[in-house]
Design a protein around this motif. Structure first.
Motif, PDB file in Angstrom:
ATOM      1  N   TYR A 417       0.715  -1.205   0.051  1.00 62.94           N
ATOM      2  CA  TYR A 417      -0.058   0.230  -0.068  1.00 62.94           C
ATOM      3  C   TYR A 417       0.823   1.203   0.093  1.00 62.94           C
ATOM      4  CZ  TYR A 417      -4.028   3.015   1.647  1.00 62.94           C
ATOM      5  OH  TYR A 417      -4.962   3.909   1.823  1.00 62.94           O
ATOM      6  N   VAL A 418       2.049   1.054   0.535  1.00 63.25           N
ATOM      7  CA  VAL A 418       2.768   2.343   0.692  1.00 63.25           C
ATOM      8  C   VAL A 418       4.159   2.473   0.082  1.00 63.25           C
ATOM      9  CG1 VAL A 418       1.943   2.826   3.139  1.00 63.25           C
ATOM     10  CG2 VAL A 418       3.995   1.556   2.994  1.00 63.25           C
ATOM     11  N   ALA A 419       4.588   1.118  -0.547  1.00 68.57           N
ATOM     12  CA  ALA A 419       5.924   0.903  -1.137  1.00 68.57           C
ATOM     13  C   ALA A 419       5.977   1.716  -2.222  1.00 68.57           C
ATOM     14  CB  ALA A 419       6.166  -0.592  -1.614  1.00 68.57           C
ATOM     15  N   VAL A 420       5.203   1.873  -3.226  1.00 70.00           N
ATOM     16  CA  VAL A 420       5.088   2.582  -4.435  1.00 70.00           C
ATOM     17  C   VAL A 420       3.676   3.294  -4.288  1.00 70.00           C
ATOM     18  CG1 VAL A 420       5.193   2.954  -6.998  1.00 70.00           C
ATOM     19  CG2 VAL A 420       6.695   1.204  -5.639  1.00 70.00           C
ATOM     20  N   MET A 421       3.745   4.589  -4.453  1.00 65.09           N
ATOM     21  CA  MET A 421       2.392   5.570  -4.431  1.00 65.09           C
ATOM     22  C   MET A 421       2.252   6.502  -5.604  1.00 65.09           C
ATOM     23  SD  MET A 421       2.181   5.980  -0.345  1.00 65.09           S
ATOM     24  CE  MET A 421       0.490   6.562  -0.256  1.00 65.09           C
ATOM     25  N   GLN A 422       1.252   7.502  -5.552  1.00 65.10           N
ATOM     26  CA  GLN A 422       1.153   8.132  -6.573  1.00 65.10           C
ATOM     27  C   GLN A 422       1.002   9.686  -6.348  1.00 65.10           C
ATOM     28  OE1 GLN A 422       0.463   7.202 -10.103  1.00 65.10           O
ATOM     29  NE2 GLN A 422       0.560   9.086 -10.463  1.00 65.10           N
ATOM     30  N   SER A 423       1.593  10.618  -7.138  1.00 61.39           N
ATOM     31  CA  SER A 423       1.145  12.088  -6.782  1.00 61.39           C
ATOM     32  C   SER A 423       0.513  12.606  -8.071  1.00 61.39           C
ATOM     33  CB  SER A 423       2.412  12.852  -6.538  1.00 61.39           C
ATOM     34  OG  SER A 423       3.191  13.045  -7.572  1.00 61.39           O
ATOM     35  N   ALA A 424       0.059  13.789  -8.191  1.00 69.45           N
ATOM     36  CA  ALA A 424      -0.511  14.411  -9.379  1.00 69.45           C
ATOM     37  C   ALA A 424       0.755  14.563 -10.344  1.00 69.45           C
ATOM     38  CB  ALA A 424      -0.844  15.668  -8.989  1.00 69.45           C
ATOM     39  N   GLU A 425       2.073  14.576 -10.102  1.00 70.14           N
ATOM     40  CA  GLU A 425       2.915  14.741 -11.039  1.00 70.14           C
ATOM     41  C   GLU A 425       3.681  13.451 -11.504  1.00 70.14           C
ATOM     42  OE1 GLU A 425       3.457  16.217  -7.713  1.00 70.14           O
ATOM     43  OE2 GLU A 425       2.298  18.022  -8.490  1.00 70.14           O
ATOM     44  N   GLY A 426       3.282  12.355 -10.785  1.00 70.73           N
ATOM     45  CA  GLY A 426       3.717  11.082 -11.323  1.00 70.73           C
ATOM     46  C   GLY A 426       4.043  10.108 -10.120  1.00 70.73           C
ATOM     47  N   PRO A 427       4.768   8.972 -10.244  1.00 69.66           N
ATOM     48  CA  PRO A 427       4.967   7.857  -9.449  1.00 69.66           C
ATOM     49  C   PRO A 427       5.803   8.313  -8.248  1.00 69.66           C
ATOM     50  CG  PRO A 427       5.345   7.035 -11.653  1.00 69.66           C
ATOM     51  CD  PRO A 427       5.400   8.564 -11.722  1.00 69.66           C
ATOM     52  N   VAL A 428       5.829   7.796  -6.891  1.00 72.59           N
ATOM     53  CA  VAL A 428       6.498   7.919  -5.759  1.00 72.59           C
ATOM     54  C   VAL A 428       6.898   6.777  -5.274  1.00 72.59           C
ATOM     55  CG1 VAL A 428       6.255   8.741  -3.374  1.00 72.59           C
ATOM     56  CG2 VAL A 428       4.749  10.087  -5.215  1.00 72.59           C
ATOM     57  N   LYS A 440       0.899   6.157 -12.458  1.00 74.18           N
ATOM     58  CA  LYS A 440       0.140   7.143 -13.595  1.00 74.18           C
ATOM     59  C   LYS A 440       1.264   8.416 -13.814  1.00 74.18           C
ATOM     60  CE  LYS A 440      -3.856   5.223 -14.082  1.00 74.18           C
ATOM     61  NZ  LYS A 440      -4.346   4.799 -15.446  1.00 74.18           N
ATOM     62  N   THR A 441       1.207   8.876 -14.984  1.00 75.58           N
ATOM     63  CA  THR A 441       2.048   9.898 -15.294  1.00 75.58           C
ATOM     64  C   THR A 441       1.297  11.183 -15.058  1.00 75.58           C
ATOM     65  OG1 THR A 441       1.086  10.118 -17.618  1.00 75.58           O
ATOM     66  CG2 THR A 441       2.985   8.647 -17.436  1.00 75.58           C
ATOM     67  N   ALA A 442       1.805  12.283 -15.260  1.00 76.30           N
ATOM     68  CA  ALA A 442       1.079  13.487 -14.874  1.00 76.30           C
ATOM     69  C   ALA A 442      -0.269  13.845 -15.794  1.00 76.30           C
ATOM     70  CB  ALA A 442       2.069  14.809 -15.222  1.00 76.30           C
ATOM     71  N   LYS A 443      -0.277  13.246 -17.001  1.00 78.69           N
ATOM     72  CA  LYS A 443      -1.492  12.901 -17.855  1.00 78.69           C
ATOM     73  C   LYS A 443      -2.221  11.970 -17.587  1.00 78.69           C
ATOM     74  CE  LYS A 443       0.868  15.657 -21.520  1.00 78.69           C
ATOM     75  NZ  LYS A 443       1.183  15.920 -23.115  1.00 78.69           N
ATOM     76  N   GLY A 444      -1.995  11.249 -16.560  1.00 80.40           N
ATOM     77  CA  GLY A 444      -2.839  10.073 -16.211  1.00 80.40           C
ATOM     78  C   GLY A 444      -2.914   8.787 -16.891  1.00 80.40           C
ATOM     79  N   ARG A 445      -1.691   8.782 -17.862  1.00 82.34           N
ATOM     80  CA  ARG A 445      -1.329   7.597 -18.718  1.00 82.34           C
ATOM     81  C   ARG A 445      -0.740   6.461 -17.781  1.00 82.34           C
ATOM     82  NH1 ARG A 445       1.285  10.942 -23.496  1.00 82.34           N
ATOM     83  NH2 ARG A 445      -0.484  11.308 -24.512  1.00 82.34           N
ATOM     84  N   ASN A 446      -0.765   5.176 -17.964  1.00 86.36           N
ATOM     85  CA  ASN A 446       0.069   4.185 -17.311  1.00 86.36           C
ATOM     86  C   ASN A 446       1.403   4.403 -17.695  1.00 86.36           C
ATOM     87  OD1 ASN A 446      -2.245   3.106 -16.242  1.00 86.36           O
ATOM     88  ND2 ASN A 446      -2.502   1.295 -17.328  1.00 86.36           N
ATOM     89  N   THR A 462      17.953  -0.541  -9.141  1.00 84.63           N
ATOM     90  CA  THR A 462      17.774   0.097 -10.402  1.00 84.63           C
ATOM     91  C   THR A 462      16.433   0.158 -10.870  1.00 84.63           C
ATOM     92  OG1 THR A 462      19.755  -0.868 -11.327  1.00 84.63           O
ATOM     93  CG2 THR A 462      18.170   0.023 -13.066  1.00 84.63           C
ATOM     94  N   ILE A 463      15.709   1.437 -11.080  1.00 86.10           N
ATOM     95  CA  ILE A 463      14.351   1.412 -11.568  1.00 86.10           C
ATOM     96  C   ILE A 463      14.477   1.699 -13.123  1.00 86.10           C
ATOM     97  CG2 ILE A 463      12.301   2.716 -11.557  1.00 86.10           C
ATOM     98  CD1 ILE A 463      13.226   3.686  -8.522  1.00 86.10           C
ATOM     99  N   THR A 464      13.696   0.508 -13.734  1.00 82.80           N
ATOM    100  CA  THR A 464      13.496   0.786 -15.177  1.00 82.80           C
ATOM    101  C   THR A 464      12.357   0.909 -15.647  1.00 82.80           C
ATOM    102  OG1 THR A 464      15.652  -0.920 -15.393  1.00 82.80           O
ATOM    103  CG2 THR A 464      14.096  -0.708 -17.284  1.00 82.80           C
ATOM    104  N   LEU A 465      12.225   1.944 -16.696  1.00 82.47           N
ATOM    105  CA  LEU A 465      10.701   2.140 -17.126  1.00 82.47           C
ATOM    106  C   LEU A 465      10.311   1.112 -18.353  1.00 82.47           C
ATOM    107  CD1 LEU A 465      11.318   4.726 -15.726  1.00 82.47           C
ATOM    108  CD2 LEU A 465       9.888   6.006 -17.163  1.00 82.47           C
TER     109      LEU A 465
END
Length: 623
Positions: A417-428, A440-446, A462-465
């Motif tokens: 629930y807390v490991a990865v979260m979301q802000s209006a600007e993008g992932p946290v 979600k991205t800032a535009k709401g895309r996955n 390492t975080i890979t998109l």
């Protein structure tokens, strides 16, 4: 199913209830949880979560016998919380796993409980004519029933009957509790302060957010005006920065106080009254400063709160090395502290909340869990017999069913629930367990990304998109407070202004294949004991590797509690060597230098004291 009175709302009103949520929130969260099943952890935490699901939630939990308390009554106060706690954690764990077997267990149990609803619409351990039952803990039980049902409704199945039951449960309380001629909240609860009864505010506020019916908000205003307990106004005490151990009219019971303040956070969300934010933030900061130990939990029986069996605030941060302590750090306290931290993280973005969640998960929470996954210790010790089943609850067919056994799995459920979260600007990204997540991205895309790491056994991640359309948005990374010199690169280029204990925001146009590499400063540190009230506690030291607290384990070291002097440099750094663990279930083991030869220390969470062996975390220092 029994006939239910007017407390149940109509199907048409249900539609209004579900759509009311957005209108009832005045303060929006700045960081929010991901959608259910949007993250899958691997390795470290995932092992613990599935161990608990398989051997506790799907294993030994006696759901039907816990429901019997609603059918035939309870032999002691507050046992009606147990079934609801099992449903609460199971529902959140289902949100993470989508385990169909777990879902069917939960659905079957909830279906059966509908047949136990009383004539006023309440699910309760006592008949209507005896409600509310004062010292029996009726309000505490009904609080958990609403919390359990709300998690089931949110994560397992939006069954309208569940929402109706939540609302009817809330209405039964509003019908009974309040200003005269109703029964005063001050008469309720098994303690003289009754603080536990005020914790009903959290689920009542959830019902308000769902329905928009102002009567629920008004009831919570009544709870706040009556001070949160008998004999004191804990909300004003927090505003005035009263020490936690001096709050609540001589009964600073940690678990219950944190539960009440969770409700205050929900009240603030819906009112925006800044003094309530001041209140819960002051409590949060004072608990951090005065109560939380090395392993992320608090409360003890020495020197101030002996009569509360180690479950009350006790200046524990300062007293934690006191050798007179016999009980400390109730698991219910740690899990509720973790939940309050997550609330504060969501509503304020406060980065230290992540540090304290991390501290508790890696050390106190996992350290309280039975290695077989079938339960949690009631309390934890730093020195001596680390764990015990002894504490409030009951025994069902030889199984200790304590409040803490039921709370521990909820702590595990909060990890994804807390490991990865979301802000209006993008992932946290808050925690660096290996994982695959979709945010979600800032535009709401996955955007889907992988966290590849052996952390905390290794200092790199390492975080890979993996999946993302080219777009400008922010990736927020929590930089742990213990990692003083963290190095972050994006596609090999170093990122500047990386600050320990803060969020690092990386704004750029991201594309598939972009990589963020993080190197944590995992230097091992020697920590001197705090100067508490007892001079006997001052001559101790502890060793911490990154977020991991190390201990001597009697299972591998017969001299586990002998005095030593750990060798450290002028900056307190200890040159440890990681080695293959002696025992199969130990996660991390180190050779630690001392002035009289090396010793072996392991991660606190791995030390198994369930068969009588002991632990030494605060090391007595050679004089």
């Amino acid at each position: 199913m029994k006939k239910i009175t007017k407390n149940f709302i109509t199907g048409a009103a249900l539609l209004v209830a579900v759509s009311a949520y957005a209108q009832n929130v005045k303060v929006e969260d700045v960081i929010t949880p991901l959608a259910d099943h949007s993250i899958q952890l691997t390795n470290y935490f995932d092992h613990d979560i599935h161990n608990s699901i398989d051997h506790w939630n799907k294993g030994v939990v006696p759901y039907d016998k816990l429901m019997d308390f609603y059918r035939v009554g309870r032999p002691k106060f507050a046992l009606g919380e147990m079934w609801a706690k099992a449903i609460r954690s199971g529902s959140m764990l289902y949100a993470y796993t989508k385990d169909e077997e777990l879902k069917q267990i939960l659905k079957s149990s909830v279906e059966k409980v509908f047949g136990l609803v009383r004539s006023n619409g309440a699910l309760a351990c006592v008949p209507v004519e005896k409600q509310p039952d004062g010292k029996g803990g009726d309000l505490w039980e009904r609080k958990y029933i609403m919390l359990g049902l709300s998690q089931y409704y949110a994560h397992v199945e939006e069954d309208p009957r569940v929402l109706k039951l939540m609302i009817a449960e809330a209405n039964s309380i509003l019908d009974q509790i309040g200003d005269a001629p109703k029964t005063s909240i001050r008469t309720q609860g098994w303690t003289r302060s009754g603080i536990e009864s005020w914790s009903v505010m959290e689920p009542i506020m959830r019902v308000y957010k769902l329905t928009g019916d102002k009567k629920y908000l008004d009831f919570c205003t009544y709870l706040i005006k009556t001070g949160g307990c008998n004999g004191a106004d804990i909300f004003q005490q927090a505003i005035d920065n009263v020490l936690p151990r001096k709050m609540a009219a001589g009964y600073p019971k940690a678990y219950e106080m944190l539960s009440v303040f969770e409700g205050l956070v929900e009240y603030y969300r819906c009112t925006g009254e800044e003094k309530w934010k001041t209140s819960f933030m002051n409590l949060f900061n004072n608990v951090k400063k005065y109560e939380i130990t090395l392993i992320g939990n608090g409360g003890a029986d020495e020197p101030y709160m002996r009569r509360w069996n180690g479950e009350a605030w006790d200046n524990t941060a300062l007293e934690q090395s006191n050798p007179k302590i016999k009980r400390m750090m109730e698991t219910c306290v740690g899990v509720t502290w973790m939940k309050l931290c997550s609330q504060i993280l969501r509503i304020t973005g406060e980065p230290s909340a992540v540090d304290y969640i991390e501290k508790y998960i890696y050390n106190g929470l996992i350290g309280a869990m039975k290695s077989g996954g079938d339960g949690f210790s009631y309390v934890n010790l730093l020195n001596g017999r680390k764990v015990t089943d002894s504490g409030w609850g009951t025994n069902i067919d030889g199984l200790p069913v304590t409040c803490c056994n039921l709370s521990g799995p909820m702590g595990l459920a909060y990890i994804p629930y807390v490991a990865v979260m979301q802000s209006a600007e993008g992932p946290v990204v808050n925690l660096y367990n290996a994982a695959k997540a979709t945010a979600k991205t800032a535009k709401g895309r996955n955007v889907t990304f992988t966290i590849a790491t052996e952390f905390p056994c290794d200092n790199r991640a390492t975080i890979t998109l993996d999946k993302v359309k080219k777009e400008a948005f922010a990736m927020k990374l929590h930089i742990p407070a213990w990692s003083q010199q963290t190095v972050v690169t994006v596609n090999g280029k170093k990122v500047e202004d990386v600050v320990a204990g803060q969020f690092l925001t990386i704004n750029r146009t991201w594309k598939k294949g972009d990589k963020i590499e993080i190197v944590f400063d995992m230097r091992c540190k020697l920590i001197d004991a705090p100067r508490g009230s007892n001079p006997e506690s001052w001559n101790y030291q502890a060793v911490q590797y990154g977020p991991i607290v190390l201990s001597r384990d009697e299972n591998i070291d017969p001299d586990y509690n002998k005095p030593v002097q750990v060798v450290a440099d002028a900056n307190g750094e200890v040159k440890v060597t990681r080695v293959k663990p002696t025992l199969e279930k130990t996660r991390m083991e180190f050779i630690v230098p001392t002035t009289t030869g090396s010793i072996r220390m392991v991660d606190y969470s791995s030390v198994d004291c369930w068969k009588g062996k002991q632990i030494c975390t605060w090391l007595p220092r050679l004089k």
